[in-house]
Design an enzyme around this catalytic site. Structure first.
Site, PDB file in Angstrom:
ATOM      1  N   SER A 100       0.779  -1.035   0.020  1.00 60.30           N
ATOM      2  CA  SER A 100      -0.072   0.103  -0.184  1.00 60.30           C
ATOM      3  C   SER A 100       0.730   1.272  -0.009  1.00 60.30           C
ATOM      4  CB  SER A 100      -0.953   0.048   1.205  1.00 60.30           C
ATOM      5  OG  SER A 100      -1.885  -0.834   1.059  1.00 60.30           O
ATOM      6  N   GLU A 107       0.388  18.134  -8.021  1.00 59.99           N
ATOM      7  CA  GLU A 107      -0.870  18.261  -8.772  1.00 59.99           C
ATOM      8  C   GLU A 107      -1.936  16.967  -8.098  1.00 59.99           C
ATOM      9  OE1 GLU A 107       2.352  19.082 -11.415  1.00 59.99           O
ATOM     10  OE2 GLU A 107       2.009  17.184 -10.285  1.00 59.99           O
ATOM     11  N   SER A 108      -1.482  16.295  -7.138  1.00 52.47           N
ATOM     12  CA  SER A 108      -2.418  15.570  -6.169  1.00 52.47           C
ATOM     13  C   SER A 108      -1.689  14.231  -5.917  1.00 52.47           C
ATOM     14  CB  SER A 108      -3.699  15.269  -6.814  1.00 52.47           C
ATOM     15  OG  SER A 108      -4.622  15.072  -5.763  1.00 52.47           O
ATOM     16  N   HIS A 113      -3.105  -0.163  -3.632  1.00 47.98           N
ATOM     17  CA  HIS A 113      -3.297  -1.049  -2.528  1.00 47.98           C
ATOM     18  C   HIS A 113      -3.266  -2.510  -3.531  1.00 47.98           C
ATOM     19  CE1 HIS A 113      -4.054   1.749   0.191  1.00 47.98           C
ATOM     20  NE2 HIS A 113      -4.921   2.635  -0.943  1.00 47.98           N
ATOM     21  N   CYS A 128      -4.714  17.374 -11.194  1.00 47.82           N
ATOM     22  CA  CYS A 128      -5.161  18.394 -11.703  1.00 47.82           C
ATOM     23  C   CYS A 128      -4.225  19.166 -12.657  1.00 47.82           C
ATOM     24  CB  CYS A 128      -5.709  19.494 -10.501  1.00 47.82           C
ATOM     25  SG  CYS A 128      -4.365  19.951  -9.618  1.00 47.82           S
TER      26      CYS A 128
END
Length: 178
Positions: A100, A107-108, A113, A128
């Protein structure tokens, strides 16, 4: 037929498809500075939104327990998407070897997982700005050789104009959404 159904059928995943080319041409991300902060919003087919969120399931995939391979793969996804890597954190679980983790981006993020005992991995790719998160799909296919890839897309924040009346001002109140 919905775009989710097309993705589940494996259509629209290649940059060579006519629909993918049309979407890439019609997507436009803007960058404006106002009130001391940058605004990275995109527009596609007249819809303004914060970013593209891909929910990706890899089915009957390989190498889902190889943490070094996963690290290299996430870095490659960031590179081909045109994003900016800030940090990667991965955790290797025992005894099944699942991984994980998250690649935190300017940008994010990209998260993974994995359940190697089932050959299954769940990934989120949210970006974004002037990025191309769909470019990661081919990287994931090559890296993990899944028998099936299911991709669902959501344009995040497209309802924001309703939430704040179209204003760019910062919201300072507290609310709960149910």
């Amino acid at each position: 037929m919905s775009s989710d159904a097309l993705f589940q059928l494996g259509m629209d995943l290649d940059h060579g498809s006519s629909t993918a080319q049309t979407e890439e041409k019609l997507s436009r991300c803007t960058h404006s500075e106002g009130e001391g902060h940058k605004d990275f919003f995109c527009e596609r087919d007249g819809v303004r939104f914060a970013g593209t969120h891909l929910i990706i399931d890899l089915v009957r995939a390989e190498r889902l327990d190889d943490i070094d391979h996963i690290d290299r793969t996430l870095r490659r996804c960031v590179e081909v998407s045109g994003a900016t890597l800030l940090h990667i954190h991965l955790h290797h679980f025992t005894p099944n070897g699942g991984v994980s983790g998250v690649a935190v981006l300017a940008e994010s993020h990209i998260s993974i997982h994995s359940w190697p005992e089932y050959g299954y991995a769940a990934l989120d790719i949210f970006m974004c700005g002037q990025t191309n998160p769909r470019a990661s799909i081919d990287v994931l296919k090559e890296a993990f050789s899944p028998r099936k890839v299911v991709v669902k897309e959501q344009l995040r924040g497209k309802e924001m104009h309703r939430w704040n009346g179209g204003s760019k001002r910062r919201y300072t109140g507290v609310s709960a959404s149910v």
